[in-house]
Motif scaffolding. Structure first.
Motif, PDB file in Angstrom:
ATOM      1  N   GLU A  90     -28.103  98.594 -18.221  1.00 20.87           N
ATOM      2  CA  GLU A  90     -28.780  98.384 -19.498  1.00 20.87           C
ATOM      3  C   GLU A  90     -29.961  97.413 -19.436  1.00 20.87           C
ATOM      4  OE1 GLU A  90     -25.860  97.376 -22.434  1.00 20.87           O
ATOM      5  OE2 GLU A  90     -24.838  99.314 -22.283  1.00 20.87           O
ATOM      6  N   LYS A  91     -30.330  96.931 -18.261  1.00 20.64           N
ATOM      7  CA  LYS A  91     -31.465  96.022 -18.134  1.00 20.64           C
ATOM      8  C   LYS A  91     -32.332  96.436 -16.950  1.00 20.64           C
ATOM      9  CE  LYS A  91     -30.299  93.206 -21.477  1.00 20.64           C
ATOM     10  NZ  LYS A  91     -31.145  93.002 -22.683  1.00 20.64           N
ATOM     11  N   ASP A  92     -33.629  96.111 -17.036  1.00 25.71           N
ATOM     12  CA  ASP A  92     -34.545  96.410 -15.937  1.00 25.71           C
ATOM     13  C   ASP A  92     -34.485  95.370 -14.833  1.00 25.71           C
ATOM     14  OD1 ASP A  92     -35.348  98.687 -17.220  1.00 25.71           O
ATOM     15  OD2 ASP A  92     -37.198  97.830 -18.019  1.00 25.71           O
ATOM     16  N   ALA A  93     -33.920  94.206 -15.135  1.00 28.59           N
ATOM     17  CA  ALA A  93     -33.771  93.171 -14.113  1.00 28.59           C
ATOM     18  C   ALA A  93     -32.637  92.243 -14.495  1.00 28.59           C
ATOM     19  CB  ALA A  93     -35.062  92.374 -13.943  1.00 28.59           C
ATOM     20  N   HIS A  94     -31.842  91.884 -13.492  1.00 32.69           N
ATOM     21  CA  HIS A  94     -30.795  90.873 -13.662  1.00 32.69           C
ATOM     22  C   HIS A  94     -31.176  89.698 -12.758  1.00 32.69           C
ATOM     23  CE1 HIS A  94     -28.003  93.632 -15.775  1.00 32.69           C
ATOM     24  NE2 HIS A  94     -28.639  94.537 -15.037  1.00 32.69           N
ATOM     25  N   LEU A  95     -31.299  88.530 -13.360  1.00 36.38           N
ATOM     26  CA  LEU A  95     -31.666  87.337 -12.612  1.00 36.38           C
ATOM     27  C   LEU A  95     -30.444  86.425 -12.546  1.00 36.38           C
ATOM     28  CD1 LEU A  95     -34.450  86.614 -11.388  1.00 36.38           C
ATOM     29  CD2 LEU A  95     -34.761  85.030 -13.294  1.00 36.38           C
ATOM     30  N   ILE A  96     -30.008  86.131 -11.322  1.00 30.44           N
ATOM     31  CA  ILE A  96     -28.893  85.220 -11.098  1.00 30.44           C
ATOM     32  C   ILE A  96     -29.455  83.930 -10.510  1.00 30.44           C
ATOM     33  CG2 ILE A  96     -26.704  84.856  -9.907  1.00 30.44           C
ATOM     34  CD1 ILE A  96     -26.606  87.146 -11.934  1.00 30.44           C
ATOM     35  N   VAL A  97     -29.096  82.802 -11.109  1.00 27.87           N
ATOM     36  CA  VAL A  97     -29.548  81.501 -10.617  1.00 27.87           C
ATOM     37  C   VAL A  97     -28.324  80.623 -10.420  1.00 27.87           C
ATOM     38  CG1 VAL A  97     -31.016  79.504 -11.054  1.00 27.87           C
ATOM     39  CG2 VAL A  97     -31.715  81.755 -11.891  1.00 27.87           C
ATOM     40  N   VAL A  98     -28.194  79.997  -9.254  1.00 27.15           N
ATOM     41  CA  VAL A  98     -27.040  79.151  -8.979  1.00 27.15           C
ATOM     42  C   VAL A  98     -27.437  78.088  -7.963  1.00 27.15           C
ATOM     43  CG1 VAL A  98     -26.196  80.658  -7.118  1.00 27.15           C
ATOM     44  CG2 VAL A  98     -24.578  79.169  -8.346  1.00 27.15           C
ATOM     45  N   ARG A  99     -26.892  76.895  -8.119  1.00 26.70           N
ATOM     46  CA  ARG A  99     -27.173  75.850  -7.141  1.00 26.70           C
ATOM     47  C   ARG A  99     -26.437  76.183  -5.848  1.00 26.70           C
ATOM     48  NH1 ARG A  99     -26.530  69.473  -8.667  1.00 26.70           N
ATOM     49  NH2 ARG A  99     -24.390  69.819  -7.923  1.00 26.70           N
ATOM     50  N   THR A 100     -26.942  75.698  -4.735  1.00 31.62           N
ATOM     51  CA  THR A 100     -26.402  76.110  -3.436  1.00 31.62           C
ATOM     52  C   THR A 100     -24.976  75.620  -3.194  1.00 31.62           C
ATOM     53  OG1 THR A 100     -27.566  74.221  -2.440  1.00 31.62           O
ATOM     54  CG2 THR A 100     -28.631  76.371  -2.297  1.00 31.62           C
ATOM     55  N   ASP A 101     -24.468  74.719  -4.036  1.00 35.16           N
ATOM     56  CA  ASP A 101     -23.064  74.319  -3.923  1.00 35.16           C
ATOM     57  C   ASP A 101     -22.170  75.139  -4.832  1.00 35.16           C
ATOM     58  OD1 ASP A 101     -23.811  73.333  -6.354  1.00 35.16           O
ATOM     59  OD2 ASP A 101     -23.246  71.252  -5.965  1.00 35.16           O
ATOM     60  N   GLY A 102     -22.736  76.191  -5.457  1.00 36.58           N
ATOM     61  CA  GLY A 102     -21.945  77.088  -6.292  1.00 36.58           C
ATOM     62  C   GLY A 102     -21.897  76.713  -7.758  1.00 36.58           C
ATOM     63  N   THR A 103     -22.530  75.626  -8.155  1.00 37.90           N
ATOM     64  CA  THR A 103     -22.494  75.195  -9.546  1.00 37.90           C
ATOM     65  C   THR A 103     -23.760  75.644 -10.282  1.00 37.90           C
ATOM     66  OG1 THR A 103     -23.536  73.060  -9.056  1.00 37.90           O
ATOM     67  CG2 THR A 103     -21.138  73.174  -8.893  1.00 37.90           C
ATOM     68  N   GLY A 104     -23.770  75.440 -11.618  1.00 33.51           N
ATOM     69  CA  GLY A 104     -24.959  75.723 -12.405  1.00 33.51           C
ATOM     70  C   GLY A 104     -25.315  77.192 -12.519  1.00 33.51           C
ATOM     71  N   TYR A 105     -24.319  78.069 -12.478  1.00 27.69           N
ATOM     72  CA  TYR A 105     -24.561  79.514 -12.491  1.00 27.69           C
ATOM     73  C   TYR A 105     -25.141  79.979 -13.821  1.00 27.69           C
ATOM     74  CZ  TYR A 105     -23.280  84.506 -12.671  1.00 27.69           C
ATOM     75  OH  TYR A 105     -23.296  85.869 -12.817  1.00 27.69           O
ATOM     76  N   ARG A 106     -26.151  80.874 -13.746  1.00 28.13           N
ATOM     77  CA  ARG A 106     -26.691  81.543 -14.932  1.00 28.13           C
ATOM     78  C   ARG A 106     -27.024  82.999 -14.589  1.00 28.13           C
ATOM     79  NH1 ARG A 106     -31.300  77.472 -17.431  1.00 28.13           N
ATOM     80  NH2 ARG A 106     -30.740  75.710 -16.118  1.00 28.13           N
ATOM     81  N   HIS A 107     -26.760  83.880 -15.538  1.00 28.85           N
ATOM     82  CA  HIS A 107     -27.093  85.300 -15.412  1.00 28.85           C
ATOM     83  C   HIS A 107     -27.966  85.628 -16.614  1.00 28.85           C
ATOM     84  CE1 HIS A 107     -25.529  89.768 -15.283  1.00 28.85           C
ATOM     85  NE2 HIS A 107     -26.849  89.673 -15.307  1.00 28.85           N
ATOM     86  N   VAL A 108     -29.262  85.882 -16.367  1.00 34.25           N
ATOM     87  CA  VAL A 108     -30.229  86.065 -17.450  1.00 34.25           C
ATOM     88  C   VAL A 108     -31.079  87.301 -17.188  1.00 34.25           C
ATOM     89  CG1 VAL A 108     -30.333  83.617 -18.049  1.00 34.25           C
ATOM     90  CG2 VAL A 108     -31.847  84.516 -16.275  1.00 34.25           C
ATOM     91  N   HIS A 109     -31.915  87.641 -18.181  1.00 33.33           N
ATOM     92  CA  HIS A 109     -32.715  88.858 -18.101  1.00 33.33           C
ATOM     93  C   HIS A 109     -34.151  88.553 -18.496  1.00 33.33           C
ATOM     94  CE1 HIS A 109     -28.472  90.034 -18.917  1.00 33.33           C
ATOM     95  NE2 HIS A 109     -28.715  90.708 -17.812  1.00 33.33           N
ATOM     96  N   PRO A 110     -35.044  88.417 -17.518  1.00 28.06           N
ATOM     97  CA  PRO A 110     -36.442  88.074 -17.790  1.00 28.06           C
ATOM     98  C   PRO A 110     -37.213  89.259 -18.363  1.00 28.06           C
ATOM     99  CG  PRO A 110     -36.153  88.512 -15.464  1.00 28.06           C
ATOM    100  CD  PRO A 110     -34.782  88.578 -16.081  1.00 28.06           C
ATOM    101  N   VAL A 111     -38.430  88.975 -18.808  1.00 27.93           N
ATOM    102  CA  VAL A 111     -39.310  89.988 -19.399  1.00 27.93           C
ATOM    103  C   VAL A 111     -40.457  90.266 -18.426  1.00 27.93           C
ATOM    104  CG1 VAL A 111     -40.864  90.508 -21.319  1.00 27.93           C
ATOM    105  CG2 VAL A 111     -38.720  89.275 -21.738  1.00 27.93           C
ATOM    106  N   LEU A 112     -40.821  91.545 -18.293  1.00 27.41           N
ATOM    107  CA  LEU A 112     -41.873  91.965 -17.376  1.00 27.41           C
ATOM    108  C   LEU A 112     -43.173  92.197 -18.138  1.00 27.41           C
ATOM    109  CD1 LEU A 112     -42.585  92.956 -14.437  1.00 27.41           C
ATOM    110  CD2 LEU A 112     -41.963  95.253 -15.231  1.00 27.41           C
ATOM    111  N   ASP A 113     -44.293  91.646 -17.609  1.00 29.64           N
ATOM    112  CA  ASP A 113     -45.582  91.933 -18.226  1.00 29.64           C
ATOM    113  C   ASP A 113     -46.301  93.054 -17.468  1.00 29.64           C
ATOM    114  OD1 ASP A 113     -46.831  90.848 -15.973  1.00 29.64           O
ATOM    115  OD2 ASP A 113     -47.299  88.938 -16.940  1.00 29.64           O
ATOM    116  N   GLU A 114     -47.471  93.440 -17.946  1.00 28.40           N
ATOM    117  CA  GLU A 114     -48.180  94.581 -17.369  1.00 28.40           C
ATOM    118  C   GLU A 114     -48.643  94.334 -15.943  1.00 28.40           C
ATOM    119  OE1 GLU A 114     -51.347  95.537 -20.016  1.00 28.40           O
ATOM    120  OE2 GLU A 114     -50.020  96.340 -21.588  1.00 28.40           O
ATOM    121  N   ALA A 115     -48.766  93.061 -15.569  1.00 22.28           N
ATOM    122  CA  ALA A 115     -49.227  92.731 -14.225  1.00 22.28           C
ATOM    123  C   ALA A 115     -48.090  92.679 -13.203  1.00 22.28           C
ATOM    124  CB  ALA A 115     -49.962  91.389 -14.242  1.00 22.28           C
ATOM    125  N   GLY A 116     -46.848  92.905 -13.657  1.00 24.14           N
ATOM    126  CA  GLY A 116     -45.717  92.875 -12.742  1.00 24.14           C
ATOM    127  C   GLY A 116     -45.070  91.509 -12.601  1.00 24.14           C
TER     128      GLY A 116
END
Length: 277
Positions: free
Chosen positions: A71-97
């Protein structure tokens, strides 16, 4: 079930030198000619700004068209390298990519950013990754094995073994105030999403529940079942996203694998096909 391990890459080697035959993603900024360019983000804690990135194709030009996946064109996963601070978000794409969304860091450290996308015409899911450094003092966390979590008043637990080199079943259960939660809502086409990251290199596994895709308006619970395969022995960080009353919540677990790794040769693994895990 649908597991995002169909990368088109060669089988990865286990720590013992044998081929596990199970493909991992999220360990490189380049895959099949697609390249995740440098990720721009605020450099300090509390600084309001924007997280942005661009993906270029085999021709070197920014990719401006992507196929919808879950259901999304992109899934962005962000997490600190020790496994903490996890986020799963969905950014927006502009015409320039250029993908972007508002961003602010809550803690210092080095973060791994995963872009989980399907470029139009690629035919395969790609997981490209880079790291971002956030200035400030911090003490790395060392997560211990845990099979329960409490988030926003929900008690969440995971049962089952995470096997190295073979498929295994995991059941995640959601309760609140001691009562089973039976109002899990469809979120991105499923009653729950499970991301597993391998401790050490944060190799990325994205798994989805077993069973048919839910119908809009239907609810489920308290159990969500998954089948997944850990490519190598070791410790894995698991993140379970679920939705109740229109709100998405994330529970986190840490599991060690059981059993031995698959010791097939790469030829054996390749003969079975890269997309069947």
């Amino acid at each position: 079930m649908d597991q995002h391990t169909d990368s088109g890459q060669d089988p990865v080697e286990t720590t013992s030198g044998n081929h596990a035959g199970h493909l991992v993603q999220g360990v490189s900024m380049e895959q099949n000619g697609y390249l995740l360019q440098e990720v721009a983000a605020p450099g300090t804690i509390g600084e309001a700004g924007e997280l942005s990135l661009t993906i270029t194709g085999p021709d070197g030009a920014p990719v401006t068209e992507f196929d919808t996946s879950h259901e999304k064109d992109a899934h962005l996963i962000v997490v600190r390298t020790d496994g903490t601070g996890y986020r799963h978000v969905h950014p927006v794409l502009d015409e320039a990519g250029r993908w972007s969304l508002p961003w602010q860091w809550e803690a210092a450290g080095t973060y791994r950013v995963y872009a989980d996308v399907v470029p139009a015409g690629a035919g395969k899911n790609l997981t490209l990754t880079r790291t971002v450094d956030v200035a400030g003092a911090f003490t790395p966390s060392t997560p211990e094995v845990t099979v329960t979590d409490e988030v926003d008043g929900f008690q969440v637990s995971v049962e089952g073994d995470l096997s190295a080199g073979s498929a295994s079943d995991l059941t995640i259960s959601v309760t609140r105030d001691g009562q089973p939660v039976t109002t899990l809502e469809p979120y991105l086409g499923a009653y729950g999403h499970l991301v597993a990251l391998r401790a050490g290199d944060l190799a990325y596994l994205h798994v989805h529940p077993e069973g048919a895709e839910p119908v809009a308006g239907e609810v489920s619970g308290p159990d969500v079942e998954f089948a997944t395969t850990a490519p190598t022995p070791g410790r894995y960080y698991l993140y379970f996203d679920f939705q109740v009353d229109g709100q998405v919540h994330t529970a986190q677990f840490t599991l060690d694998t059981t059993g031995a790794a698959d010791t097939r040769t790469s030829a054996d693994a390749t003969s079975e096909g890269h997309g069947e895990h």
